[in-house]
Design a protein around this motif. Structure first.
Motif, PDB file in Angstrom:
ATOM      1  N   LYS A 114       1.906   9.806  -0.411  1.00 12.29           N
ATOM      2  CA  LYS A 114       2.751   9.120  -1.384  1.00 12.29           C
ATOM      3  C   LYS A 114       2.793   9.961  -2.655  1.00 12.29           C
ATOM      4  CE  LYS A 114       1.881   4.437   0.136  1.00 12.29           C
ATOM      5  NZ  LYS A 114       0.935   3.357  -0.007  1.00 12.29           N
ATOM      6  N   LYS A 115       3.955  10.016  -3.265  1.00 12.44           N
ATOM      7  CA  LYS A 115       4.131  10.862  -4.436  1.00 12.44           C
ATOM      8  C   LYS A 115       3.592  10.221  -5.711  1.00 12.44           C
ATOM      9  CE  LYS A 115       7.535  14.183  -6.018  1.00 12.44           C
ATOM     10  NZ  LYS A 115       8.869  14.674  -5.912  1.00 12.44           N
ATOM     11  N   SER A 116       3.505   8.906  -5.750  1.00 11.93           N
ATOM     12  CA  SER A 116       3.235   8.179  -7.000  1.00 11.93           C
ATOM     13  C   SER A 116       1.925   8.560  -7.696  1.00 11.93           C
ATOM     14  CB  SER A 116       3.255   6.683  -6.734  1.00 11.93           C
ATOM     15  OG  SER A 116       2.274   6.378  -5.763  1.00 11.93           O
ATOM     16  N   SER A 117       0.870   8.885  -6.951  1.00 13.66           N
ATOM     17  CA  SER A 117      -0.431   9.147  -7.578  1.00 13.66           C
ATOM     18  C   SER A 117      -0.571  10.598  -8.058  1.00 13.66           C
ATOM     19  CB  SER A 117      -1.557   8.825  -6.595  1.00 13.66           C
ATOM     20  OG  SER A 117      -1.493   9.706  -5.499  1.00 13.66           O
ATOM     21  N   LEU A 118       0.451  11.408  -7.848  1.00 12.69           N
ATOM     22  CA  LEU A 118       0.364  12.818  -8.227  1.00 12.69           C
ATOM     23  C   LEU A 118       0.599  13.027  -9.716  1.00 12.69           C
ATOM     24  CD1 LEU A 118       2.328  14.965  -5.602  1.00 12.69           C
ATOM     25  CD2 LEU A 118      -0.122  14.791  -5.900  1.00 12.69           C
ATOM     26  N   LEU A 119      -0.225  13.868 -10.327  1.00  5.63           N
ATOM     27  CA  LEU A 119       0.073  14.352 -11.682  1.00  5.63           C
ATOM     28  C   LEU A 119       1.322  15.216 -11.581  1.00  5.63           C
ATOM     29  CD1 LEU A 119      -3.095  15.849 -13.442  1.00  5.63           C
ATOM     30  CD2 LEU A 119      -1.921  13.727 -13.975  1.00  5.63           C
ATOM     31  N   ASP A 120       1.964  15.446 -12.703  1.00  6.67           N
ATOM     32  CA  ASP A 120       3.114  16.341 -12.760  1.00  6.67           C
ATOM     33  C   ASP A 120       2.767  17.698 -12.123  1.00  6.67           C
ATOM     34  OD1 ASP A 120       5.779  17.113 -14.161  1.00  6.67           O
ATOM     35  OD2 ASP A 120       4.347  18.681 -14.761  1.00  6.67           O
ATOM     36  N   ASN A 121       3.744  18.312 -11.438  1.00  5.69           N
ATOM     37  CA  ASN A 121       3.527  19.602 -10.766  1.00  5.69           C
ATOM     38  C   ASN A 121       2.905  20.638 -11.693  1.00  5.69           C
ATOM     39  OD1 ASN A 121       4.741  18.550  -8.500  1.00  5.69           O
ATOM     40  ND2 ASN A 121       6.715  19.505  -8.866  1.00  5.69           N
ATOM     41  N   TYR A 122       3.473  20.768 -12.889  1.00  5.55           N
ATOM     42  CA  TYR A 122       3.018  21.829 -13.794  1.00  5.55           C
ATOM     43  C   TYR A 122       1.654  21.525 -14.400  1.00  5.55           C
ATOM     44  CZ  TYR A 122       7.334  24.194 -12.883  1.00  5.55           C
ATOM     45  OH  TYR A 122       8.353  24.846 -12.225  1.00  5.55           O
ATOM     46  N   ASP A 123       1.293  20.254 -14.515  1.00  9.37           N
ATOM     47  CA  ASP A 123      -0.059  19.908 -14.961  1.00  9.37           C
ATOM     48  C   ASP A 123      -1.069  20.326 -13.898  1.00  9.37           C
ATOM     49  OD1 ASP A 123       0.549  18.801 -17.480  1.00  9.37           O
ATOM     50  OD2 ASP A 123       1.058  16.873 -16.574  1.00  9.37           O
ATOM     51  N   ARG A 124      -0.767  20.058 -12.637  1.00 12.60           N
ATOM     52  CA  ARG A 124      -1.685  20.444 -11.557  1.00 12.60           C
ATOM     53  C   ARG A 124      -1.773  21.968 -11.444  1.00 12.60           C
ATOM     54  NH1 ARG A 124       0.215  18.893  -6.831  1.00 12.60           N
ATOM     55  NH2 ARG A 124       2.236  18.252  -7.651  1.00 12.60           N
ATOM     56  N   LEU A 125      -0.653  22.656 -11.631  1.00 13.19           N
ATOM     57  CA  LEU A 125      -0.665  24.120 -11.619  1.00 13.19           C
ATOM     58  C   LEU A 125      -1.528  24.653 -12.765  1.00 13.19           C
ATOM     59  CD1 LEU A 125       0.525  26.724 -10.305  1.00 13.19           C
ATOM     60  CD2 LEU A 125       2.339  26.597 -12.029  1.00 13.19           C
ATOM     61  N   GLU A 126      -1.413  24.044 -13.935  1.00 15.27           N
ATOM     62  CA  GLU A 126      -2.223  24.451 -15.087  1.00 15.27           C
ATOM     63  C   GLU A 126      -3.706  24.261 -14.789  1.00 15.27           C
ATOM     64  OE1 GLU A 126      -3.465  25.847 -18.773  1.00 15.27           O
ATOM     65  OE2 GLU A 126      -1.581  26.129 -17.709  1.00 15.27           O
ATOM     66  N   LEU A 127      -4.064  23.162 -14.131  1.00 14.21           N
ATOM     67  CA  LEU A 127      -5.468  22.935 -13.761  1.00 14.21           C
ATOM     68  C   LEU A 127      -5.968  24.038 -12.825  1.00 14.21           C
ATOM     69  CD1 LEU A 127      -5.534  19.043 -13.237  1.00 14.21           C
ATOM     70  CD2 LEU A 127      -6.350  20.347 -15.222  1.00 14.21           C
ATOM     71  N   VAL A 128      -5.116  24.453 -11.876  1.00 13.13           N
ATOM     72  CA  VAL A 128      -5.503  25.536 -10.956  1.00 13.13           C
ATOM     73  C   VAL A 128      -5.648  26.856 -11.727  1.00 13.13           C
ATOM     74  CG1 VAL A 128      -4.831  26.887  -8.925  1.00 13.13           C
ATOM     75  CG2 VAL A 128      -4.575  24.402  -8.898  1.00 13.13           C
ATOM     76  N   HIS A 129      -4.729  27.116 -12.670  1.00 13.38           N
ATOM     77  CA  HIS A 129      -4.861  28.313 -13.525  1.00 13.38           C
ATOM     78  C   HIS A 129      -6.215  28.304 -14.235  1.00 13.38           C
ATOM     79  CE1 HIS A 129      -1.236  30.777 -13.632  1.00 13.38           C
ATOM     80  NE2 HIS A 129      -0.530  29.679 -13.447  1.00 13.38           N
ATOM     81  N   LEU A 130      -6.569  27.165 -14.831  1.00 14.89           N
ATOM     82  CA  LEU A 130      -7.832  27.052 -15.560  1.00 14.89           C
ATOM     83  C   LEU A 130      -9.029  27.248 -14.629  1.00 14.89           C
ATOM     84  CD1 LEU A 130      -6.922  23.989 -17.817  1.00 14.89           C
ATOM     85  CD2 LEU A 130      -7.268  26.354 -18.596  1.00 14.89           C
ATOM     86  N   ALA A 131      -8.932  26.714 -13.408  1.00 16.81           N
ATOM     87  CA  ALA A 131     -10.042  26.793 -12.451  1.00 16.81           C
ATOM     88  C   ALA A 131     -10.258  28.210 -11.933  1.00 16.81           C
ATOM     89  CB  ALA A 131      -9.784  25.845 -11.282  1.00 16.81           C
ATOM     90  N   THR A 132      -9.178  28.984 -11.780  1.00 14.85           N
ATOM     91  CA  THR A 132      -9.271  30.286 -11.105  1.00 14.85           C
ATOM     92  C   THR A 132      -9.269  31.482 -12.056  1.00 14.85           C
ATOM     93  OG1 THR A 132      -6.863  30.354 -10.808  1.00 14.85           O
ATOM     94  CG2 THR A 132      -8.167  29.414  -8.998  1.00 14.85           C
ATOM     95  N   LYS A 133      -9.095  31.243 -13.350  1.00 13.84           N
ATOM     96  CA  LYS A 133      -8.877  32.370 -14.269  1.00 13.84           C
ATOM     97  C   LYS A 133     -10.027  33.377 -14.307  1.00 13.84           C
ATOM     98  CE  LYS A 133     -10.323  30.184 -18.592  1.00 13.84           C
ATOM     99  NZ  LYS A 133      -9.925  29.883 -19.948  1.00 13.84           N
ATOM    100  N   ASP A 134     -11.240  32.962 -13.976  1.00 12.52           N
ATOM    101  CA  ASP A 134     -12.373  33.884 -13.993  1.00 12.52           C
ATOM    102  C   ASP A 134     -12.660  34.516 -12.626  1.00 12.52           C
ATOM    103  OD1 ASP A 134     -12.762  33.306 -16.698  1.00 12.52           O
ATOM    104  OD2 ASP A 134     -14.094  31.622 -16.240  1.00 12.52           O
ATOM    105  N   TYR A 135     -11.809  34.253 -11.642  1.00  7.42           N
ATOM    106  CA  TYR A 135     -12.022  34.763 -10.280  1.00  7.42           C
ATOM    107  C   TYR A 135     -10.902  35.730  -9.914  1.00  7.42           C
ATOM    108  CZ  TYR A 135     -15.297  30.885  -9.998  1.00  7.42           C
ATOM    109  OH  TYR A 135     -16.330  30.016 -10.226  1.00  7.42           O
ATOM    110  N   PHE A 136     -11.247  36.986  -9.773  1.00  2.08           N
ATOM    111  CA  PHE A 136     -10.273  38.040  -9.525  1.00  2.08           C
ATOM    112  C   PHE A 136      -9.475  37.830  -8.231  1.00  2.08           C
ATOM    113  CE2 PHE A 136      -9.494  42.274  -7.567  1.00  2.08           C
ATOM    114  CZ  PHE A 136      -8.499  42.695  -8.434  1.00  2.08           C
ATOM    115  N   LYS A 137     -10.133  37.309  -7.195  1.00  3.69           N
ATOM    116  CA  LYS A 137      -9.476  37.194  -5.883  1.00  3.69           C
ATOM    117  C   LYS A 137      -8.768  35.853  -5.669  1.00  3.69           C
ATOM    118  CE  LYS A 137     -12.764  40.253  -3.561  1.00  3.69           C
ATOM    119  NZ  LYS A 137     -13.786  40.324  -2.500  1.00  3.69           N
ATOM    120  N   LEU A 138      -8.838  34.938  -6.632  1.00  5.74           N
ATOM    121  CA  LEU A 138      -8.215  33.615  -6.496  1.00  5.74           C
ATOM    122  C   LEU A 138      -7.029  33.518  -7.455  1.00  5.74           C
ATOM    123  CD1 LEU A 138     -11.437  31.360  -6.450  1.00  5.74           C
ATOM    124  CD2 LEU A 138     -10.396  32.660  -4.566  1.00  5.74           C
TER     125      LEU A 138
END
Length: 192
Positions: free
Chosen positions: A45-69
């Motif tokens: 279901k789509k309703s519980s999803l955060l905005d696409n770009y918010d989730r992408l930003e979270l992934v950017h924050l999570a992976t920024k210190d990992y060269f291969k991710l």
């Protein structure tokens, strides 16, 4: 270059995702792991999803210190709902010199025979399967398939659903999220 595609809604991305992705980056023949943030999974279901770009930003924050991710928004630009086969075709056209593989939990392999054009995916792409605690059996056709690689990764039973519920209930879940992800989630009041 061999790229492993780790698909997910990452709502939010958590340390379990990072542990699996980094394990594959360090213990397989994959050169990079792309976190493909899915805008809308046909089975969710789509309703519980955060905005696409918010989730992408979270992934950017999570992976920024990992060269291969690396975060990827490739599916944001494809027609919805999207299917893995369409993404793979699009990526092969865009990056013809890259060899793309799929990364999935064993629970997803159990329903892989229901995926659109799964035979074509298996013909053209390797699949890296990490262990999950789940009910049911893997189809026998996938047991010893030459394209399916079972990875001896840690079993991570942490779920984004549990994290969202815990945040809503005011619980301290900081150890479950990368530090920068927690700070952003907290600052933006996500999932409350």
């Amino acid at each position: 270059m061999k790229v492993g595609l780790y698909f997910g809604s990452f709502n939010p991305v958590h340390i379990g995702h990072l542990i699996i992705a980094n394990h594959l980056a360090e213990n397989s023949d994959l050169d990079q792991i792309w976190f493909v943030v899915t805008p809308h999974n046909p089975f969710k279901k789509k309703s519980s999803l955060l905005d696409n770009y918010d989730r992408l930003e979270l992934v950017h924050l999570a992976t920024k210190d990992y060269f291969k991710l690396t975060p990827s928004d490739i599916e944001f630009h494809l027609p919805q709902p999207n299917y893995t086969i369409n993404t793979l075709v699009h990526l092969q056209e865009k990056f013809p010199k890259y060899d793309f593989s799929l990364i999935m939990g064993e629970d997803n392999l159990k329903s892989f025979h229901k995926w659109k054009n799964y035979e074509v995916i298996l013909e053209n792409h390797d699949i890296y399967v990490y262990p999950r605690l789940s009910e049911g059996k893997v189809e026998t056709q996938f047991d010893k398939h030459k394209r399916i690689n079972h990875i001896d990764a840690p079993i991570m039973e942490l779920s984004s659903t549990f994290i969202r519920k815990s945040i809503k209930e005011g619980k301290d879940i900081r150890p479950m999220l990368p530090k920068h992800v927690w700070e952003y989630v907290d600052e933006m009041n996500f999932y409350r």
